[in-house]
Design a protein around this motif. Structure first.
Motif, short mmCIF file in Angstrom:
data_model
loop_
_atom_site.label_atom_id
_atom_site.label_comp_id
_atom_site.label_asym_id
_atom_site.label_seq_id
_atom_site.Cartn_x
_atom_site.Cartn_y
_atom_site.Cartn_z
N ALA A 1 4.00 -6.88 1.98
CA ALA A 1 4.24 -5.72 2.79
C ALA A 1 5.34 -5.83 3.89
O ALA A 1 6.15 -4.91 4.22
CB ALA A 1 3.03 -4.94 3.40
N ARG A 2 5.18 -6.84 4.45
CA ARG A 2 5.94 -7.23 5.53
C ARG A 2 7.38 -7.65 5.08
O ARG A 2 8.37 -7.30 5.73
CB ARG A 2 5.44 -8.53 6.35
N SER A 3 7.45 -8.38 3.94
CA SER A 3 8.63 -8.48 3.23
C SER A 3 9.57 -7.24 2.89
O SER A 3 10.71 -7.26 3.06
CB SER A 3 8.53 -9.46 2.01
N PHE A 4 8.79 -6.20 2.25
CA PHE A 4 9.16 -5.08 1.89
C PHE A 4 9.83 -4.33 3.07
O PHE A 4 10.87 -3.60 2.79
CB PHE A 4 8.21 -4.05 1.15
N THR A 5 9.08 -4.49 4.12
CA THR A 5 9.66 -3.78 5.32
C THR A 5 10.94 -4.41 5.68
O THR A 5 11.71 -3.59 6.01
CB THR A 5 8.65 -3.81 6.53
N VAL A 6 11.03 -5.64 5.62
CA VAL A 6 12.40 -6.32 6.17
C VAL A 6 13.34 -5.93 5.13
O VAL A 6 14.62 -5.56 5.32
CB VAL A 6 12.13 -7.91 6.00
N LEU A 7 12.99 -5.50 3.74
CA LEU A 7 14.19 -5.29 2.71
C LEU A 7 14.40 -3.79 2.51
O LEU A 7 15.23 -3.33 1.77
CB LEU A 7 13.48 -5.79 1.57
N GLY A 8 13.76 -3.02 3.66
CA GLY A 8 13.86 -1.58 3.59
C GLY A 8 13.24 -0.78 2.49
O GLY A 8 13.30 0.31 2.49
N LEU B 1 10.09 0.73 2.45
CA LEU B 1 8.98 1.24 3.19
C LEU B 1 7.96 1.66 2.40
O LEU B 1 6.46 1.70 2.65
CB LEU B 1 9.53 2.16 4.56
N GLY B 2 8.29 2.42 1.17
CA GLY B 2 6.97 2.94 0.39
C GLY B 2 6.30 1.77 -0.21
O GLY B 2 5.20 1.95 -0.16
N ALA B 3 7.02 0.79 -0.50
CA ALA B 3 6.23 -0.30 -1.26
C ALA B 3 5.54 -1.04 -0.25
O ALA B 3 4.31 -1.64 -0.51
CB ALA B 3 7.24 -1.21 -1.86
N ALA B 4 6.01 -1.21 0.96
CA ALA B 4 5.34 -1.81 2.03
C ALA B 4 4.00 -1.18 2.52
O ALA B 4 3.01 -1.59 2.56
CB ALA B 4 6.24 -1.77 3.31
N GLY B 5 4.12 0.28 2.55
CA GLY B 5 3.02 0.93 2.69
C GLY B 5 1.90 1.00 1.83
O GLY B 5 0.59 0.69 1.84
N ARG B 6 2.42 0.64 0.34
CA ARG B 6 1.25 0.55 -0.55
C ARG B 6 0.72 -0.66 -0.64
O ARG B 6 -0.54 -0.99 -0.87
CB ARG B 6 1.90 0.85 -2.08
N ASP B 7 1.27 -1.74 -0.09
CA ASP B 7 0.75 -3.19 -0.12
C ASP B 7 -0.08 -3.34 1.06
O ASP B 7 -1.04 -3.96 0.96
CB ASP B 7 1.87 -4.30 -0.15
N TYR B 8 0.07 -2.67 2.16
CA TYR B 8 -0.59 -2.58 3.17
C TYR B 8 -2.05 -1.63 2.97
O TYR B 8 -3.13 -2.22 3.21
CB TYR B 8 -0.13 -1.95 4.63
N ASP B 9 -1.88 -0.69 2.29
CA ASP B 9 -3.15 -0.27 1.39
C ASP B 9 -3.84 -1.06 1.03
O ASP B 9 -5.25 -1.21 0.79
CB ASP B 9 -2.98 0.88 0.83
N LEU B 10 -3.11 -1.96 -0.10
CA LEU B 10 -3.90 -2.85 -1.04
C LEU B 10 -4.47 -3.92 0.04
O LEU B 10 -5.69 -4.71 -0.39
CB LEU B 10 -3.04 -3.56 -1.81
N ALA B 11 -4.08 -4.51 0.87
CA ALA B 11 -4.28 -5.34 1.96
C ALA B 11 -5.60 -5.14 2.52
O ALA B 11 -6.61 -5.81 2.78
CB ALA B 11 -3.42 -5.89 2.99
N VAL B 12 -5.60 -3.75 3.06
CA VAL B 12 -7.02 -3.21 3.77
C VAL B 12 -8.08 -3.29 2.60
O VAL B 12 -9.29 -3.48 2.78
CB VAL B 12 -6.70 -1.90 4.35
N GLN B 13 -7.77 -2.87 1.49
CA GLN B 13 -8.70 -2.66 0.36
C GLN B 13 -9.34 -3.97 -0.02
O GLN B 13 -10.56 -4.18 0.08
CB GLN B 13 -8.15 -2.16 -0.95
N LEU B 14 -8.63 -5.05 0.16
CA LEU B 14 -9.00 -6.45 -0.25
C LEU B 14 -9.77 -7.26 0.96
O LEU B 14 -10.58 -8.05 0.64
CB LEU B 14 -7.82 -7.41 -0.70
N ASN B 15 -9.09 -6.83 2.17
CA ASN B 15 -9.54 -7.47 3.23
C ASN B 15 -9.65 -6.37 4.44
O ASN B 15 -8.89 -6.70 5.58
CB ASN B 15 -8.68 -8.78 3.87
#
Length: 671
Positions: free
Chosen positions: A133-140, A142-156
C-alpha cells in the motif's frame, strides 16, 4: 524471559538454537522491550550486545532490522537483513522487512515487487500488504493503495503500525477526519508508538492549531527524549506559536545530540531574524551547510535575510527557482517582488506580483507595489486598476477553487468523474460565474458527499451558499470544515458568515479560539485588533497593532494607520499624528488612511486645513461612504465652511444603517 523469547521466535518463525545462549537471549529480550517502550536507539544498542554474545545467531540481526525500520533507516535495515540471511534465515521470514527497507531507500518498484512475492510467510502477509500500500502510494496508484490497506487491516486488525500508515495515507489524499480517526486507533492499540504520536501532533496542529499540538509532541518526547525528528517538529511548532524561549532550548538539545544538525541551526536563524539580528541569522544559516536548500521555508528565510542586508540579487536567485517550483507560494511571490523592486527591475516586479495581486484578497502592500512598478514601466492603465483596489476598504476571499488541493488529491483515489475535483471544481466555478447558483450548489453538495473528510469540500459548499446570501447555512458548512481543519481561510470565512448572520458573539468566540491556538497569525490578530478598536479598548488594540507593525513594517499599512487612530483616541495626539502620517505615506491612494490622517490633523489642531484637504481627498475617492462624509462635514465646519459642510452631512444623515446618522442629522440642524 523464556516466555518472552518464545514470543519473539513465534513472531519471526525462527526455531530456537542452542540452550547455552542465555546472555544473547537476555540482551535480545531487553532490546525488544526497550524499543517497544519507545526508545529504538537504545534497543538497537542492546541488540548489538546480543549479536556480540552470539555472532552466528540469525535472529538478533532480523530483530535489529525490524527495529531499525521503525527509525526510517532503510540502508541499515537492509544490511542487518542480509546478515540474517547469510546466517541461515529463510527469505520467506524476512522478505516483508526487506521490502520495507527497499521502500525507505526510495526504490518503490522493487519494494512493491518483493512485497507481492508469494515467498512470504502467511503470518507476515498483513505487513507485506501494508508495504504494498505504501509503495502504491509512492507510485501514484491510490486506488490500489486503498485496497491493500483494507487487506492489511483484515489480516492484522490490531496492528498499530498499519493504522498509523492508514492515517498518513488518508491525510495525504485529503481525508483529514478519516486520518485522525485512523491515527487515534493506532494510538489506542499502542499508546507508546512515537511515530503515531508525532503524526497526531502534526494533525492536531492542522485541525485545532499550534497550541493544541504541543502536548502531543511533549508526550512523544517523554517516551523518546533523543528523537531528533520529534524535536524538529516540536521546535517548529513552538516557534510558530511564539514560544521562542522553549524553542531555543529544544534547538540546543538537538545540537547536543547532533552538533551539525541543520534544522537546529535553521530554527535558530529564524529566531535571530525575528529579532532583526540579520548578520547572526545569515551566519547560522551558513552552518546548515546547504543541507536544507530544497526546503522552501529555508529558501524564503535566506532571501529575506539577503534582502535586509542589501543583497537583493542573492535573494532573487533563490526565489526565482522557488516560485518556478511552487507557483502557488504567495510568500515567495511577494518576497521576489520586493527583491526585484530593490534591484530596480520594475517589469520583473510586476510579473512576480501579478498572481498575488490578482487574488480577491490581495493586501494593500502587494497592490501598491505592483501598481507603482507598472506605473514606472509606463503601463498606466493597469497600474491605476491595481492602485484603485488599494483604496477599496473591502477585501474579498479567494474562492476555494484556487485552494482545492486537498480535493484534487482525494479525487485521484476515486472511481468516476463525479469524484474528480480537477473536473468538478472548475465546473462549479463556471456555474457560479454564470449565475447558476442552484446547479452550483447541487454539484458542490455532490462533491462534499464524495469527500466528507476533506475540509475544502465543506468550504466549497459554504462559498456557494454565501453567494446565495444563505449566510447561516454557509456558517454551518464552514463549521464542518473547521471541525476537520481549523485553518486561517476557514476561520476567516466562518467569522465573516457569523458576523453577517448577526451572531457577533459566536464570531468572536471563533476568533478567540483561533488566536489562542495561533498567536502569531496576522489575519486573526488584525481581526482581533479591529474588534478592540470598535469597542474602544485602545490599550488592547495598541498592543496588537504594535506587534503587527513591528513584524510587518511597510508590508501592511493597515496596522500603522490603526495605531495612529488608537493612540489619538487614547489621548496621545503626537503619536496619533506620527503613525497616521506613516500609513498615509505608505499608501496615499487609500481613502481610509487619508481620512484617518486628515481627521487626526484636524482634531488635534496640528493642521486643521491640511486635515480637511486630506478628508476631501478621501471623499473624492469614495463619495458614497457616509463615515468619510461625516468626518469631512465636521472638518469643514471647524474651518468655517459651514455651507460646504451641509451636503456632506445630509449624505451621512440619510445613509441607511449608518451608526452616526442621528449625530449627523443633529449637527446638520444647527447649521
Amino acid at each position: 524471559m523464556r516466555a518472552a523469547i518464545a514470543i519473539l521466535l513465534a513472531l519471526l518463525s525462527v526455531p530456537a538454537l542452542a540452550a547455552d545462549r542465555e546472555e544473547a537471549e537476555a540482551a535480545l529480550v531487553e532490546g525488544v522491550n526497550i524499543a517497544r517502550a519507545g526508545n529504538p536507539s537504545a534497543g538497537r544498542i542492546k541488540l548489538l550486545n546480543a549479536i556480540k554474545a552470539d555472532p552466528e545467531w540469525a535472529l538478533p540481526h532480523a530483530v535489529q532490522a525490524a527495529i531499525i525500520l521503525t527509525q526510517g533507516d532503510g540502508y541499515g535495515a537492509e544490511t542487518a537483513i542480509k546478515r540474517a540471511l547469510e546466517l541461515g534465515m529463510k527469505p520467506a521470514r524476512v522478505n516483508h522487512l526487506l521490502a520495507h527497507a527497499l521502500l525507505l531507500k526510495g526504490n518503490a518498484p522493487a519494494a512493491l515487487a518483493l512485497a507481492q512475492s508469494p515467498n512470504i510467510e502467511p503470518r507476515f502477509r498483513g505487513y507485506a500488504a501494508r508495504i504494498r500500500a505504501r509503495s502504491f502510494t509512492v507510485l501514484g496508484d491510490l486506488g490500489a493503495a486503498g485496497r491493500d490497506y483494507d487487506l492489511a487491516v483484515q489480516l492484522n486488525p490490531k496492528s498499530a503500525a498499519t493504522w498509523g500508515d492508514i492515517g498518513n495515507f488518508r491525510y495525504e489524499i485529503g481525508n483529514v477526519s478519516g486520518a485522525i480517526d485512523a491515527t487515534a486507533q493506532s494510538i489506542k492499540l499502542n499508546p507508546k508508538r512515537v511515530e503515531t504520536l508525532r503524526m497526531m501532533g502534526m494533525m492536531v496542529r492542522g485541525q485545532f492549531g499550534l497550541t493544541a499540538a504541543i502536548p502531543w509532541f511533549r508526550q512523544a518526547l517523554e517516551i523518546a527524549p533523543g528523537n531528533l525528528d520529534l524535536m524538529r517538529e516540536f521546535a517548529a511548532t513552538l516557534g510558530d506559536a511564539g514560544q521562542t524561549v522553549e524553542m531555543l532550548d529544544v534547538t540546543r538539545t538537538m545540537l547536543e545530540a547532533d552538533p551539525k544538525n541543520a534544522h537546529a541551526f535553521f530554527y535558530q536563524a529564524v529566531l535571530a531574524a525575528r529579532a532583526k539580528k540579520y548578520d547572526l541569522a545569515r551566519t547560522l544559516l551558513y552552518r546548515t551547510e546547504d543541507k536544507l536548500n530544497d526546503v522552501p521555508a529555508v529558501l524564503l528565510l535566506k532571501a529575506a535575510i539577503e534582502l535586509q542586508l542589501g543583497s537583493p540579487d542573492l535573494a532573487i536567485a533563490s526565489l526565482e527557482d522557488l516560485v518556478a517550483q511552487q507557483p502557488g507560494n504567495l510568500r515567495a511571490q511577494r518576497l521576489l517582488g520586493a527583491a526585484l523592486w530593490a534591484s530596480g527591475d520594475m517589469p520583473g516586479t510586476a510579473a512576480a506580483l501579478r498572481r498575488s495581486a490578482d487574488r480577491a484578497d490581495a493586501d494593500s502592500y502587494t497592490l501598491t507595489r505592483i501598481g507603482r512598478a507598472l506605473e514606472a514601466s509606463g503601463d498606466i492603465a493597469p497600474a491605476m486598476d491595481y492602485l484603485d483596489r488599494v483604496g477599496d476598504p473591502v477585501r474579498d476571499f479567494t474562492p476555494v477553487f484556487a485552494m482545492a488541493g486537498d480535493l484534487v488529491r482525494l479525487a485521484k483515489a476515486g472511481n468516476g468523474p463525479s469524484d474528480n475535483a480537477d473536473i468538478a471544481v472548475p465546473f462549479i466555478n463556471k456555474l457560479m460565474l454564470d449565475g447558476q447558483l442552484g446547479p452550483a450548489l447541487a454539484q458542490a453538495d455532490r462533491l462534499r458527499a464524495r469527500n466528507p473528510g476533506a475540509p475544502a469540500a465543506h468550504v466549497l459548499v459554504g462559498d456557494v451558499l454565501m453567494a446565495q446570501n444563505r449566510v447561516a447555512e454557509a456558517a454551518s458548512a464552514y463549521r464542518n470544515a473547521a471541525s476537520i481543519r481549523f485553518t486561517e481561510p476557514v476561520m476567516l470565512r466562518l467569522f465573516d458568515a457569523l458576523i453577517r448572520s448577526g451572531d457577533r458573539v459566536a464570531a468572536l468566540r471563533v476568533l478567540d479560539l483561533f488566536v489562542a491556538q495561533n498567536p502569531r497569525n496576522v489575519a486573526a490578530l488584525s481581526l482581533a485588533g479591529d474588534h478592540f478598536m470598535g469597542t474602544k479598548q485602545w490599550d488592547e488594540a495598541i498592543t496588537i497593532f504594535t506587534s503587527l507593525h513591528d513584524r510587518l513594517g511597510a508590508h501592511e499599512a493597515s496596522a500603522t494607520s490603526a495605531l495612529g487612530w488608537a493612540w489619538f483616541n487614547k489621548g496621545d495626539q503626537a503619536k496619533g499624528v506620527e503613525f497616521a502620517a506613516k500609513a498615509y505615506a505608505m499608501v496615499p491612494t487609500n481613502p481610509a488612511f487619508a481620512d484617518t490622517y486628515g481627521w487626526i490633523l484636524f482634531k488635534s489642531g496640528a493642521n486643521p486645513k491640511g486635515g480637511v484637504a486630506l478628508m476631501t481627498k478621501a471623499v473624492a475617492m469614495v463619495p458614497g461612504h457616509p463615515g468619510l462624509r461625516y468626518h469631512l462635514g465636521q472638518g469643514l465646519i471647524g474651518v468655517g465652511r459651514k455651507a460646504d459642510a451641509k451636503a456632506h452631512l445630509q449624505v451621512a444623515a440619510n445613509a441607511p444603517g449608518f451608526e452616526d446618522a442621528k449625530a449627523a442629522a443633529k449637527l446638520l440642524a444647527t447649521l
